[in-house]
Design an enzyme around this catalytic site. Structure first.
Site, PDB file in Angstrom:
ATOM      1  N   GLY A 131       0.840  -1.208   0.000  1.00  0.00           N
ATOM      2  CA  GLY A 131       0.000   0.000   0.000  1.00  0.00           C
ATOM      3  C   GLY A 131       0.868   1.248   0.000  1.00  0.00           C
ATOM      4  O   GLY A 131       0.717   2.125   0.862  1.00  0.00           O
ATOM      5  N   SER A 165       1.213   3.507  -2.596  1.00  0.00           N
ATOM      6  CA  SER A 165       0.932   4.455  -3.687  1.00  0.00           C
ATOM      7  C   SER A 165       0.494   5.831  -3.215  1.00  0.00           C
ATOM      8  O   SER A 165       0.599   6.800  -3.962  1.00  0.00           O
ATOM      9  CB  SER A 165      -0.159   3.865  -4.602  1.00  0.00           C
ATOM     10  N   ARG A 166      -0.013   5.909  -1.970  1.00  0.00           N
ATOM     11  CA  ARG A 166      -0.557   7.196  -1.505  1.00  0.00           C
ATOM     12  C   ARG A 166      -0.285   7.360  -0.005  1.00  0.00           C
ATOM     13  O   ARG A 166       0.084   6.408   0.681  1.00  0.00           O
ATOM     14  CB  ARG A 166      -2.070   7.255  -1.742  1.00  0.00           C
ATOM     15  N   SER A 219      -3.541   1.526  14.241  1.00  0.00           N
ATOM     16  CA  SER A 219      -4.188   2.830  14.399  1.00  0.00           C
ATOM     17  C   SER A 219      -4.503   3.075  15.873  1.00  0.00           C
ATOM     18  O   SER A 219      -4.722   2.117  16.638  1.00  0.00           O
ATOM     19  CB  SER A 219      -5.497   2.840  13.601  1.00  0.00           C
ATOM     20  N   TYR A 235     -13.367  -1.007  11.798  1.00  0.00           N
ATOM     21  CA  TYR A 235     -11.971  -0.560  11.652  1.00  0.00           C
ATOM     22  C   TYR A 235     -11.186  -0.801  12.940  1.00  0.00           C
ATOM     23  O   TYR A 235     -10.062  -1.310  12.911  1.00  0.00           O
ATOM     24  CB  TYR A 235     -11.982   0.923  11.281  1.00  0.00           C
ATOM     25  N   SER A 236     -11.787  -0.434  14.091  1.00  0.00           N
ATOM     26  CA  SER A 236     -11.099  -0.629  15.377  1.00  0.00           C
ATOM     27  C   SER A 236     -10.822  -2.112  15.605  1.00  0.00           C
ATOM     28  O   SER A 236      -9.740  -2.475  16.088  1.00  0.00           O
ATOM     29  CB  SER A 236     -11.944  -0.082  16.529  1.00  0.00           C
ATOM     30  N   SER A 290     -10.387  -4.425  13.323  1.00  0.00           N
ATOM     31  CA  SER A 290      -9.315  -4.886  12.418  1.00  0.00           C
ATOM     32  C   SER A 290      -7.958  -4.410  12.907  1.00  0.00           C
ATOM     33  O   SER A 290      -6.975  -5.151  12.871  1.00  0.00           O
ATOM     34  CB  SER A 290      -9.575  -4.399  10.987  1.00  0.00           C
ATOM     35  N   LYS A 291      -7.902  -3.170  13.407  1.00  0.00           N
ATOM     36  CA  LYS A 291      -6.607  -2.615  13.813  1.00  0.00           C
ATOM     37  C   LYS A 291      -6.159  -3.177  15.162  1.00  0.00           C
ATOM     38  O   LYS A 291      -4.967  -3.330  15.405  1.00  0.00           O
ATOM     39  CB  LYS A 291      -6.697  -1.086  13.855  1.00  0.00           C
ATOM     40  N   ILE A 313      -3.793  11.461  10.671  1.00  0.00           N
ATOM     41  CA  ILE A 313      -2.725  11.860   9.757  1.00  0.00           C
ATOM     42  C   ILE A 313      -3.369  12.428   8.491  1.00  0.00           C
ATOM     43  O   ILE A 313      -4.379  11.890   8.009  1.00  0.00           O
ATOM     44  CB  ILE A 313      -1.840  10.636   9.383  1.00  0.00           C
TER      45      ILE A 313
HETATM   46  P1  NDP Z   1      -4.719   5.955   1.853  1.00  0.00           P
HETATM   47  O1  NDP Z   1      -6.162   5.685   1.606  1.00  0.00           O
HETATM   48  O2  NDP Z   1      -4.151   7.300   1.536  1.00  0.00           O
HETATM   49  O3  NDP Z   1      -3.818   4.839   1.080  1.00  0.00           O
HETATM   50  C1  NDP Z   1      -4.150   3.481   1.245  1.00  0.00           C
HETATM   51  C2  NDP Z   1      -3.126   2.618   0.547  1.00  0.00           C
HETATM   52  O4  NDP Z   1      -3.520   1.243   0.707  1.00  0.00           O
HETATM   53  C3  NDP Z   1      -3.045   2.855  -0.944  1.00  0.00           C
HETATM   54  O5  NDP Z   1      -1.731   2.568  -1.382  1.00  0.00           O
HETATM   55  C4  NDP Z   1      -4.033   1.824  -1.505  1.00  0.00           C
HETATM   56  O6  NDP Z   1      -3.785   1.480  -2.872  1.00  0.00           O
HETATM   57  C5  NDP Z   1      -3.740   0.643  -0.592  1.00  0.00           C
HETATM   58  N1  NDP Z   1      -4.862  -0.276  -0.522  1.00  0.00           N
HETATM   59  C6  NDP Z   1      -6.114  -0.020  -0.062  1.00  0.00           C
HETATM   60  N2  NDP Z   1      -6.888  -1.116  -0.201  1.00  0.00           N
HETATM   61  C7  NDP Z   1      -6.108  -2.077  -0.750  1.00  0.00           C
HETATM   62  C8  NDP Z   1      -6.342  -3.416  -1.164  1.00  0.00           C
HETATM   63  N3  NDP Z   1      -7.546  -4.008  -1.027  1.00  0.00           N
HETATM   64  N4  NDP Z   1      -5.320  -4.106  -1.707  1.00  0.00           N
HETATM   65  C9  NDP Z   1      -4.111  -3.522  -1.863  1.00  0.00           C
HETATM   66  N5  NDP Z   1      -3.817  -2.273  -1.500  1.00  0.00           N
HETATM   67  C10 NDP Z   1      -4.815  -1.540  -0.958  1.00  0.00           C
HETATM   68  O7  NDP Z   1      -4.483   5.578   3.397  1.00  0.00           O
HETATM   69  P2  NDP Z   1      -3.563   6.269   4.509  1.00  0.00           P
HETATM   70  O8  NDP Z   1      -2.240   6.604   3.941  1.00  0.00           O
HETATM   71  O9  NDP Z   1      -4.356   7.298   5.206  1.00  0.00           O
HETATM   72  O10 NDP Z   1      -3.420   5.051   5.539  1.00  0.00           O
HETATM   73  C11 NDP Z   1      -2.390   4.088   5.430  1.00  0.00           C
HETATM   74  C12 NDP Z   1      -2.541   3.118   6.585  1.00  0.00           C
HETATM   75  O11 NDP Z   1      -2.468   3.831   7.812  1.00  0.00           O
HETATM   76  C13 NDP Z   1      -3.871   2.373   6.593  1.00  0.00           C
HETATM   77  O12 NDP Z   1      -3.680   1.061   7.067  1.00  0.00           O
HETATM   78  C14 NDP Z   1      -4.700   3.161   7.588  1.00  0.00           C
HETATM   79  O13 NDP Z   1      -5.689   2.360   8.181  1.00  0.00           O
HETATM   80  C15 NDP Z   1      -3.616   3.547   8.588  1.00  0.00           C
HETATM   81  N6  NDP Z   1      -3.960   4.713   9.376  1.00  0.00           N
HETATM   82  C16 NDP Z   1      -4.235   5.924   8.789  1.00  0.00           C
HETATM   83  C17 NDP Z   1      -4.528   7.021   9.557  1.00  0.00           C
HETATM   84  C18 NDP Z   1      -4.813   8.352   8.992  1.00  0.00           C
HETATM   85  O14 NDP Z   1      -5.164   9.256   9.752  1.00  0.00           O
HETATM   86  N7  NDP Z   1      -4.665   8.582   7.675  1.00  0.00           N
HETATM   87  C19 NDP Z   1      -4.589   6.910  11.031  1.00  0.00           C
HETATM   88  C20 NDP Z   1      -4.271   5.608  11.539  1.00  0.00           C
HETATM   89  C21 NDP Z   1      -3.980   4.561  10.730  1.00  0.00           C
HETATM   90  P3  NDP Z   1      -4.528   2.335  -4.075  1.00  0.00           P
HETATM   91  O15 NDP Z   1      -3.810   3.663  -4.124  1.00  0.00           O
HETATM   92  O16 NDP Z   1      -4.331   1.506  -5.295  1.00  0.00           O
HETATM   93  O17 NDP Z   1      -5.968   2.478  -3.653  1.00  0.00           O
END
Ligand code: NDP
Length: 256
Positions: free
Chosen positions: A25, A27-28, A154, A167-168, A170-171, A200
């Protein structure tokens, strides 16, 4: 389905001189910051994503601009077969030195209204995805007798969050899984830890009512992806490391 061609796959499999970080994951958001940070630390990056090829390609270009290699690999972590097809032989041939399990989704709703689909999609992506990825990477890493694994959980998994029972769960599940895994693989010099971010600034949190949330955060700001990436980098790169089976909160004091 893999996006890289045969030549690129061959290159990825044979880059044994450089240390490899597999960022699930990447990409973003947080995963992107982790991938770039680890590339700056000298790792070649295997970056996975789900469907957002444009975003993954942009991260690949950024990492290549730093002079490091980046192979992008699309698959759905919730799908066991897809995950094994994408990672199985790659990791068998060249075990990664570092694995960051970062992919995750949220589908928020109060439990009384939560659909079965909202429950299942979050649990299968966030928790089953961990199992699916570990099954592909763990045996090769155990044979190598070294490695670092960081799992992104998380604050919601630590203290619970209204509207996020799925979500809670799973985390929190990831935290339990990592603690157990740490006991299984520590003797093989594989260090496993959890990083638990609070709020974040990423796509995932872009629609939250910030002004209502900020008073709850002692540092009075949302975290940035780099705030998480720096801690993950520390756990993956620091040579003298005795942190194992721990949960490190990165939340600006949201949970103390
Ligand atoms: P984003 O939504 O910005 O990015 C999610 C990433 O996970 C992307 O690379 C996406 O790929 C990939 N992804 C999602 N679903 C799948 C799937 N089914 N198979 C493969 N890849 C997948 O998320 P964040 O950067 O905000 O979060 C990253 C992690 O941090 C997550 O686990 C989130 O739960 C955790 N988190 C985030 C917080 C926040 O405040 N942002 C707080 C606490 C935890 P694609 O780009 O192709 O969709």
């Amino acid at each position: 389905m893999n996006y890289y061609g045969r030549d690129e796959l061959h290159t990825a499999m044979n880059t044994t001189s450089e240390k490899i970080a597999l960022v699930i994951g990447g990409s973003r958001g947080i995963g992107k910051a982790i991938a770039v940070r680890l590339a700056r630390s000298g790792f070649s990056i295997w970056l996975t994503y789900h469907k957002n090829h444009e975003a993954a390609s942009a991260v690949k270009a950024e990492i290549e601009g730093l002079g490091k290699s980046c192979t992008i690999i699309p698959f759905d972590v919730a799908n066991y077969e897809e995950t094994q097809n994408a990672l199985g032989s790659l990791c068998e041939q060249t075990p990664p030195d570092v694995v960051v399990f970062n992919s995750g989704i949220s589908r928020d709703n109060l439990l009384v209204w939560m659909t079965r689909e909202e429950w299942d999609s979050v649990l299968s992506t966030n928790l089953d995805g961990f199992y699916n990825v570990m099954h592909a990477v763990l045996f090769p890493m155990l044979r190598q007798k070294r490695g670092r694994i960081v799992v992104i959980s998380s604050t919601s998994g630590q203290i619970g969050q209204s509207g996020q029972v799925n979500y809670s769960a799973s985390k929190a599940g990831l935290i339990g899984a990592v603690k157990a895994l740490a006991r299984e693989v520590g003797k093989r010099n594989i260090l496993v830890n959890v990083v638990a971010p609070g709020l974040i600034e990423t796509d995932m949190t872009s629609e939250l009512p910030k002004e209502q949330i900020l008073p709850l955060i002692p540092l009075a700001r949302f975290g940035m992806p780099d705030d998480v990436a720096s801690v993950v980098n520390f756990l993956c790169c620091e040579e003298h490391m005795y942190i194992h089976g721990q949960v490190i909160g990165i939340n600006g004091g949201l949970a103390i």
